[in-house]
Design an enzyme around this catalytic site. Sequence first.
Site, PDB file in Angstrom:
ATOM      1  CG  HIS A 116      -1.943  -1.090   1.225  1.00 10.65           C
ATOM      2  ND1 HIS A 116      -3.213  -0.989   0.721  1.00 10.65           N
ATOM      3  CD2 HIS A 116      -1.846  -2.371   1.677  1.00 10.65           C
ATOM      4  CE1 HIS A 116      -3.865  -2.126   0.874  1.00 10.65           C
ATOM      5  NE2 HIS A 116      -3.049  -2.998   1.448  1.00 10.65           N
ATOM      6  CG  ASN A 189      -7.901  -4.300   1.042  1.00 10.58           C
ATOM      7  OD1 ASN A 189      -7.193  -3.311   1.244  1.00 10.58           O
ATOM      8  ND2 ASN A 189      -7.425  -5.536   1.054  1.00 10.58           N
TER       9      ASN A 189
END
Length: 738
Positions: A116, A189
């Site tokens: 990420h 997510n």
Amino acid sequence: MAKKPSPSPKTSNSKAPTDRTSGTAMPGESPQKASPVPPDAPLRDAYAEPQGRGGETHQTAEGDVAVLTTQQGVPVADDQNTLKQGDRGPTLIEDFHFREKIFHFDHERIPERVVHARGYGAHGFFELTESLADVTRADIFQRVGERTPAFVRFSTVAGSKGSFDLARDVRGFAVKLYTKEGNWDLVGNNIPVFFIQDAIKFPDLIHAAKPEPDRMFPQAQTAHDNFWDFISLSPEAMHMVMWTMSDRAIPRSYRTMEGFGVHTFRLVDAKGKSTFVKFHWKPKQGLQSVVWNEAVKINGADPDFHRRDLWDAINGGDFPEWELGLQLFDQDFADKFDFDVLDPTKIIPEEILPVRFVGRLVLDRVVDNFFAETEQVAFCTQNVPPGIDFTNDPLLQGRNFSYLDTQLKRLGSPNFAHIPINAPKCPVAHFQQDGHMAMTNPRGRVNYEPNSWGATIGGPREDPARGFTSFAAEPDGAKLRLRPESFADHYSQARQFFISQTPIEQKHIADALTFELSKVERPDIRARMVSHLIHIDAGLADTVAAGLGLPDLPAPAQAARPPIDSLAPSDALSIVKNGPATFAGRKLGILLSDGADAELLASLLKEIGKVGATYEIVAPKIGGVTLSDGTKIAAKHKIDGGPSVLFDAVALIVSDAGAELMAGDAAAQDFVRDAFAHCKYIGLTPQAEPIFAAGGIADKLDDACLPLASVKDAAQFVETIAALRFWPRELEVDLDAL
Ligand code: HDD
């Protein structure tokens, strides 16, 4: 550039250095500055103001302008020149200002997130719309109407910090809620399931997904051998693979994606009673993705597409909003459900357990500084306030261990919670002290407990009633290193996801799998992957096998448990079935030429404004065009800088002469051909026809190519484009042949 041996300081003024004698600019220097240098002029005469400070680059503090200082607060007199012995050096180490400036620059980077790494954040708030006082003591869920400050960071997973936004990838949806009883980080997510069931596999998953370690490519994509090797050896990943190969992995905007907490968590009430919960963020903007060919082109045209979109929307006052939805259930439901609720590769379909909406998340402020906020924000799954608790999901348990470590590595100090973006907005009182960069050490004489210094100076005390207490879960059994039998079905929900999609979405999944696997060099890995698809959907396996040119369909993979093929489709899983109802928040690209119909343009802009959408003008020259009534309008993009992939729909308002010129322009041809190939709605004045003819699609125009013949057509056009895409085109026309 070659350097001559340095002359001694004494002679340095008598002759200009070789680099400076040509009169042309040196790298990083403006030609205007260098050009006046006569071939043998002394350096100071040519480059310095009379005071010898270095010319017009100096901007001095006058009036209200702040004085530049060092980090120590010492005012700086000259920030353009290092301290030297004589005009031409050497530079003196005594120059503390230079030393400090370069020292700090040298340390500007911190380690990027191991996953990420590329992300974008914004501030906002959560507002409770329905009290949950009956199921949880969590303060944030008590009082309807109360707002809790929030910070959200969206991200891709695999790419480095500098990678492009429209990689095919999972998107992170991490929410920090600054509640009155401590920070709650819901680190989710845009996909409700995960690739693996146990945290011990996470480093392998990520190693396999990231660039291969010898060559360090490919960047930000899973289309390579290592990823598919790992996945095809991990049947538990099949459900999530269906999601990542769907258009969910190429969202149109952060604003148009769902968020999920993924794991089953617990809400705990004041009496210690637990209710299981799954968290959902549903975008008010509706779901929307792009198509793969478009994603590839967006990455070239605007690698910051998602960042810019969020920045522009918030700064334009169009605040993105999500509803917080909960699926609440008890042990009885968990026992009866087809799958184990602790298995993070499974969802609970909304049709079986409806989502209850209890609040809204609004993003209404961009960051002041990307590094200070978006880069330094530190999410930890273990940050939960009283009333919210974990389950034994083995992925969640591992995450709770991992994030704290990561933040120490990234931010370099156990005091990362002192950084303003991470600091709680409620009172903090403890005896933790010191360490690198400590900003808020406890005051006073006492730094331990228990102590007998009394209430005033003795410091904070425990509070058994208000304090966080873990749900008193009973242990399940013996200490073992194994995967429960109840986690063994890997295909049924993958199939359920696939059959819940519309035909066009199914086609995109097949296309994506074929594309990704065609980048895999080893045929055995391609075939192994297809051996899993057979359990998901025979037609899908056939299509992918044919697309890859496999000589034979492989034998089905060995299933740990026979798949259930009777799970009902769920409409909630389709993007197309959950799109927006209006064009609000979307962007129209308007291609104009000189002589374009001014009245028509005005009415189109009015209609766009009415629905809360935006537009950008594209024109042959960035200076803009002169409309039919003689007014001038500026362009946002020159045609090749504003391709149609940047817009949700396009309109061409051109004159005969303008169309003739554009018909010969490759960028204009691409503009219409791509808009058509990506199934977009296209509005066009009759004069635009030659551009479509040059693009090779004049004979293919369909019901989504809408006439803009007069001002009356504008309203109808804007109403129609709310559908965003005209999917029948992709099923009827061979768009690859364009
Ligand atoms: Fe993770 C970051 C989401 C499994 C270890 N993860 C990270 C971020 C998101 C997620 C959104 C970025 C946060 C930010 O914007 O700063 N991760 C998930 C989800 C998972 C998941 C939804 C499964 C349901 N993660 C997972 C596992 C592990 C990690 C199983 C390790 C055992 N994740 C990390 C990390 C990161 C991280 C290494 C990297 C940067 C960071 O934490 O702050 O600790």
